[in-house]
Design an enzyme around this catalytic site. Sequence first.
Site, PDB file in Angstrom:
ATOM      1  N   SER A 144      51.558  46.725  50.989  1.00  0.00           N
ATOM      2  CA  SER A 144      52.644  46.610  50.012  1.00  0.00           C
ATOM      3  C   SER A 144      53.822  47.424  50.542  1.00  0.00           C
ATOM      4  O   SER A 144      53.634  48.286  51.416  1.00  0.00           O
ATOM      5  CB  SER A 144      52.180  47.198  48.667  1.00  0.00           C
ATOM      6  OG  SER A 144      53.254  47.356  47.772  1.00  0.00           O
ATOM      7  N   TYR A 157      48.059  53.908  43.627  1.00  0.00           N
ATOM      8  CA  TYR A 157      48.456  52.652  44.299  1.00  0.00           C
ATOM      9  C   TYR A 157      49.169  52.981  45.617  1.00  0.00           C
ATOM     10  O   TYR A 157      48.866  52.387  46.661  1.00  0.00           O
ATOM     11  CB  TYR A 157      49.349  51.826  43.376  1.00  0.00           C
ATOM     12  CG  TYR A 157      49.596  50.420  43.874  1.00  0.00           C
ATOM     13  CD1 TYR A 157      48.579  49.467  43.885  1.00  0.00           C
ATOM     14  CD2 TYR A 157      50.849  50.033  44.357  1.00  0.00           C
ATOM     15  CE1 TYR A 157      48.798  48.177  44.355  1.00  0.00           C
ATOM     16  CE2 TYR A 157      51.076  48.748  44.827  1.00  0.00           C
ATOM     17  CZ  TYR A 157      50.052  47.820  44.829  1.00  0.00           C
ATOM     18  OH  TYR A 157      50.276  46.541  45.304  1.00  0.00           O
TER      19      TYR A 157
HETATM   20  N1  LIG Z   1      52.130  41.346  42.910  1.00  0.00           N
HETATM   21  C1  LIG Z   1      52.872  42.197  43.584  1.00  0.00           C
HETATM   22  O1  LIG Z   1      53.993  42.529  43.189  1.00  0.00           O
HETATM   23  C2  LIG Z   1      52.351  42.768  44.883  1.00  0.00           C
HETATM   24  C3  LIG Z   1      53.247  43.454  45.739  1.00  0.00           C
HETATM   25  C4  LIG Z   1      52.753  44.007  46.912  1.00  0.00           C
HETATM   26  C5  LIG Z   1      51.410  43.871  47.233  1.00  0.00           C
HETATM   27  N2  LIG Z   1      50.579  43.202  46.390  1.00  0.00           N
HETATM   28  C6  LIG Z   1      49.166  43.116  46.748  1.00  0.00           C
HETATM   29  O2  LIG Z   1      48.801  41.766  46.919  1.00  0.00           O
HETATM   30  C7  LIG Z   1      47.436  41.574  46.540  1.00  0.00           C
HETATM   31  C8  LIG Z   1      47.310  40.443  45.540  1.00  0.00           C
HETATM   32  O3  LIG Z   1      48.095  40.768  44.399  1.00  0.00           O
HETATM   33  P1  LIG Z   1      48.443  39.718  43.250  1.00  0.00           P
HETATM   34  O4  LIG Z   1      49.848  39.909  42.882  1.00  0.00           O
HETATM   35  O5  LIG Z   1      47.998  38.359  43.627  1.00  0.00           O
HETATM   36  O6  LIG Z   1      47.554  40.330  42.069  1.00  0.00           O
HETATM   37  P2  LIG Z   1      46.631  39.601  40.973  1.00  0.00           P
HETATM   38  O7  LIG Z   1      46.273  40.620  39.983  1.00  0.00           O
HETATM   39  O8  LIG Z   1      47.292  38.331  40.533  1.00  0.00           O
HETATM   40  O9  LIG Z   1      45.355  39.189  41.852  1.00  0.00           O
HETATM   41  C9  LIG Z   1      44.417  40.117  42.288  1.00  0.00           C
HETATM   42  C10 LIG Z   1      43.045  39.453  42.233  1.00  0.00           C
HETATM   43  O10 LIG Z   1      42.078  40.406  42.719  1.00  0.00           O
HETATM   44  C11 LIG Z   1      40.927  40.272  41.906  1.00  0.00           C
HETATM   45  N3  LIG Z   1      40.141  41.518  41.959  1.00  0.00           N
HETATM   46  C12 LIG Z   1      40.445  42.717  41.407  1.00  0.00           C
HETATM   47  N4  LIG Z   1      39.467  43.597  41.643  1.00  0.00           N
HETATM   48  C13 LIG Z   1      38.518  42.943  42.370  1.00  0.00           C
HETATM   49  C14 LIG Z   1      37.268  43.322  42.915  1.00  0.00           C
HETATM   50  N5  LIG Z   1      36.785  44.555  42.764  1.00  0.00           N
HETATM   51  N6  LIG Z   1      36.575  42.391  43.627  1.00  0.00           N
HETATM   52  C15 LIG Z   1      37.033  41.118  43.772  1.00  0.00           C
HETATM   53  N7  LIG Z   1      38.215  40.709  43.260  1.00  0.00           N
HETATM   54  C16 LIG Z   1      38.949  41.610  42.565  1.00  0.00           C
HETATM   55  C17 LIG Z   1      41.467  40.007  40.493  1.00  0.00           C
HETATM   56  O11 LIG Z   1      40.467  39.419  39.659  1.00  0.00           O
HETATM   57  C18 LIG Z   1      42.632  39.075  40.809  1.00  0.00           C
HETATM   58  O12 LIG Z   1      42.235  37.710  40.760  1.00  0.00           O
HETATM   59  C19 LIG Z   1      46.942  42.936  46.006  1.00  0.00           C
HETATM   60  O13 LIG Z   1      46.265  43.628  47.030  1.00  0.00           O
HETATM   61  C20 LIG Z   1      48.250  43.634  45.661  1.00  0.00           C
HETATM   62  O14 LIG Z   1      48.122  45.038  45.660  1.00  0.00           O
HETATM   63  C21 LIG Z   1      51.019  42.636  45.230  1.00  0.00           C
END
Ligand SMILES: NC(=O)c1ccc[n+]([C@@H]2O[C@H](COP(=O)([O-])OP(=O)(O)OC[C@H]3O[C@@H](n4cnc5c(N)ncnc54)[C@H](O)[C@@H]3O)[C@@H](O)[C@H]2O)c1
Length: 259
Positions: A144, A157
């Site tokens: 991120s 985070y």
């Molecule tokens: N959304 C943002 O703004 C953003 C920005 C930078 C980085 N990210 C990173 O991108 C990745 C995806 O984020 P997103 O926006 O799609 O989030 P999201 O919450 O939509 O999706 C995350 C998924 O991970 C699953 N999950 C959580 N804990 C778990 C576990 N222990 N085992 C298996 N699955 C699990 C959840 O059920 C969910 O479906 C994450 O690593 C997040 O930190 C997101």
Amino acid sequence: MSTVFEGKVAIVTGAAGEIGAVTARQFCEGGARLVAVDLDGRGLTTLTDALTRDGHDVLGLTADVSATADMAHVVDQARRAFGGVDILVNNAGVEGVVEPIESYPDDVFDRVMAINVKGVFLGMKHAVPAIQARGGGAIINLASVAGVSGSAGVCAYNASKHAVIGLTRSAAAQLGAVGIRVNAVCPAPVTGRMITSLETGFMPEDPAAARAAGEANNPMQRYAQPEEVANLVTYLAGPTASFLNGGAYMVDGGLTAKL
Ligand SMILES: NC(=O)c1ccc[n+]([C@@H]2O[C@H](COP(=O)([O-])OP(=O)(O)OC[C@H]3O[C@@H](n4cnc5c(N)ncnc54)[C@H](O)[C@@H]3O)[C@@H](O)[C@H]2O)c1
């Protein structure tokens, strides 16, 4: 339709989420057979039903990335169903809560580290022998902008995403010699559930104002779309990225380029 991933098997964790679902579909549309992993069984079924209906080869597995037995099972099932593993995307992640360090709950800190850091470690630990057995492949870890900068209130985070970049660099240094490229992607806020949750944490009284400020803070005056992140993930997994290893690539509209 592209055939860039024809003959490849890709595992995507957190596949039911915003970025994971789009990434999963891009792999399928490139011809990969997909192992979709998530803790959210219902979300996973929605995704795998849609992909199967569209004619793709998909295996959905409900698993917790922070549990070593679950990740061993995922790799074992990928081998049984599809004969091996070529690509791993460690995408599952959680944001924790927004709270000053002095009152940040210990249990939330531990959970964020278990999923975001140990989950990435376990994914690589169990998938590397399978990818090596295929003669090489690619691993992409979701970090991120929070992995290269700090924001008040999200210490767990921030720490977890810095650690994802550290794990990526260590793995890249080790695995380049056996043809496994390991890279991290660093998105700015992406439209969807996670940033909405953080906006509510930052400004509970006015989350819409938090969104407006967040979008205005980006040089491009908006958040990213999940597709824009997935495009980078699948690029890094593909043959055109053949000499990219150990990088932490921004997909942030220039957010980390400015002071
Ligand atoms: N959304 C943002 O703004 C953003 C920005 C930078 C980085 N990210 C990173 O991108 C990745 C995806 O984020 P997103 O926006 O799609 O989030 P999201 O919450 O939509 O999706 C995350 C998924 O991970 C699953 N999950 C959580 N804990 C778990 C576990 N222990 N085992 C298996 N699955 C699990 C959840 O059920 C969910 O479906 C994450 O690593 C997040 O930190 C997101």
